[in-house]
Design an enzyme around this catalytic site. Sequence first.
Site, PDB file in Angstrom:
ATOM      1  N   LYS B 100       0.807  -1.222   0.000  1.00  0.00           N
ATOM      2  CA  LYS B 100       0.000   0.000   0.000  1.00  0.00           C
ATOM      3  C   LYS B 100       0.841   1.272   0.000  1.00  0.00           C
ATOM      4  CE  LYS B 100      -4.168  -1.780   0.082  1.00  0.00           C
ATOM      5  NZ  LYS B 100      -5.083  -1.556  -1.051  1.00  0.00           N
ATOM      6  N   GLU B 122     -10.016   5.899   2.841  1.00  0.00           N
ATOM      7  CA  GLU B 122     -10.842   4.836   3.412  1.00  0.00           C
ATOM      8  C   GLU B 122      -9.928   3.629   3.590  1.00  0.00           C
ATOM      9  OE1 GLU B 122     -10.548   5.237   0.155  1.00  0.00           O
ATOM     10  OE2 GLU B 122      -9.906   3.186  -0.241  1.00  0.00           O
ATOM     11  N   SER B 389       1.767  -9.813  -0.855  1.00  0.00           N
ATOM     12  CA  SER B 389       1.386  -8.399  -0.850  1.00  0.00           C
ATOM     13  C   SER B 389       1.545  -7.720   0.502  1.00  0.00           C
ATOM     14  CB  SER B 389      -0.062  -8.259  -1.318  1.00  0.00           C
ATOM     15  OG  SER B 389      -0.919  -9.016  -0.482  1.00  0.00           O
TER      16      SER B 389
END
Lengths: 273, 442
Positions: B100, B122, B389
């Site tokens: 991210k 969000e 990830s």
Amino acid sequence: MATRITRRLEALKAEDRAALVTFTMAGDPNYQASLDTLKGLPEAGADIIELGMPFTDPMADGPSIQKAALRALKGQHTQHKTLEMVREFRRDNQETPIVLMGYYNPIYRYGVEQFLKDASEAGVDGLIVVDLPPEHDSELCLPATRAGIDFIRLATPTTDDKRLPRVLENTSGFIYYVSVAGVTGAAAPTPESVERSITRIRAHTDLPIAVGFGIRSAEQAASIGRFADAVVVGSALISCIEHADSVEAGTRDVHALVRDLARGVRQARLATA
Amino acid sequence: MSSATASNTRFSKGPDINGFYGDFGGRFVAETLMPLILELEEAWEWSRTDEAFRRELEGYQRDYIGRATPLYYAERLTEHLGGAKIYFKREDLNHTGAHKINNCIGQILLARKMGKKRIIAETGAGMHGVATATVAARFGMECVIYMGATDIERQQPNVFRMKLLGAEVIPVESGTGTLKDAMNEALRDWVTNVDSTFYLIGTVAGPHPYPAMVRDFQSVIGRETRAQILEKEGRLPDTLMACIGGGSNAMGLFHPMLDDESVHMIGVEAAGHGIETGEHAASLNGGEPGVLHGNRTFLLQSRDGQITDAHSVSAGLDYPGIGPEHAWLHTQKRVEYVSITDHEAIEAFKLCCELEGIIPALESAHSLAHLRKIAPDLPEDHLIVLNMSGRGDKDMASVANWLEQHGDTEKLPNTTVEAAEPGRIDDMQPPHDVAKKTGETE
């Protein structure tokens, strides 16, 4: 041929008064109560009726309207039932324009062509679809116009002079000026700042201009109705239904508030004449 | 066959000028947001070619995020499964523990360029929220994170992290209190505070240019993977695999190799309790095209076009939509999209812990589960790169609860569920305070 919306707004212009546009959610709190509310709106003083198409994710609406949509959906309300409601209304009323307001996905899933055909047959006069900017006119705006249904677009405080012509390009019926950059039910700005914005928009178009968002009382309606062609009230009516002690009381309270708002709108220009 | 040379460029070219990948994508937003989105598009277009921006971004990628992340040969897993040779792209080793941050660094540099002072985001599992709070702290910006109330319950360590980093975390009670509802609330905030605020979207979804912009920032994963596998093996991988919620880690891995025809790509969606049960988050395998959150894509929805709730044991995959570029790649059959149940993901999660000493994020465990299914039947010279990830620290409470509920208590000490330290977090934000804050934003 002029649409029902245009005819109504021209008639009111001749009377030198603003239109009162009311918003309620189809199916809130249930089908029959919503239909009863709808049927009584013209007599209470609504000149144009906006009927919400419930959607699970109304991103540009505040908590009242979101809750109204969820109440309707909980009662198994559907797009078909919204159109059925318009059909039932039209049996007794051929004069009051009805604008459906909502989000694109339920229409997209229904099928655009089929929806427009059914809406037109039911007696729908206009559409406001919040998440379809002019960049996507080919999706629904142009087919709707071809089907004889006005496509009413929102202009907002962020719509500057450069963008306004784009927003106005395929808009018909009226332009809806959202007086605040915010969700429905937010606090209203001052009438003076709204009047400045309306003057700015009038320089770009001859379309009637409706003003909405944040108008809750007859006084506010009067102050906006002084210079706008139409005044839109939504969240305040929805709140009547939300806070009523019974379903019948909700309908009664909505009609009472509409009568009060209509008085405000009718007196707006008399007071300043 | 040499596959290092691209023979076909059409898959990496999108979107078109209106933000469409075939029928998918677009900019389906309220008029209030349109001017800002057009301004953002300009900034993004500028960033793609500005040399100084690129150098600044690469500097933060290297020295702040810790890139390049390794391409790790998972030897024991390869031996255990007895088939294809398995590599992990170690995005779990990034600062903040997941991919991210790649996107957050890029977007915050753009936000600064645009003169914005306030960041909203969000988050579902909280990893995007943590990454956003991290970069907001680093660049001294006000930060507000919307998070579903349900997700706050199951991802408390990340809520604690966001608060430590100075972010305000606003619980969203509407709907099922998950990522979809948090996104609605963030959009409402943006509409209301459009002048001051930059909305830092965490995945390859939303109105154009977000899907393309987030993809661009995440494509560092695929570019590195391409170079690393060529160095280690002298050829491109045969298969790329990644989990899909919104789809940003997968898009980042896939995009730089989309035009390498020999590279097979697999996106793994969350099947939750099973697609046939209706309780899942597999938008492509169990959804239909529709329009939500600014883009046309595959959505979980009723026949009447109402959005239905997603379910997954992994909060990060619990979203009823998917990035529009994935929707297009799905209909073009360029990428294969499969789905994995909660149960299969948990089993793969345990296996990875035991064999590789890596605790994967529950999201990544979905792709590990599919890997388990296919690797044994592939030849030993078949190269698979799986995108690890993120790391699974954040998922301890979810996994412990799941194991407990399913009677799999062998590994559970009496105190396992305390991993989330719920008492401490609750003390930081009592429920009445939460409700008050939600009210203030509306």
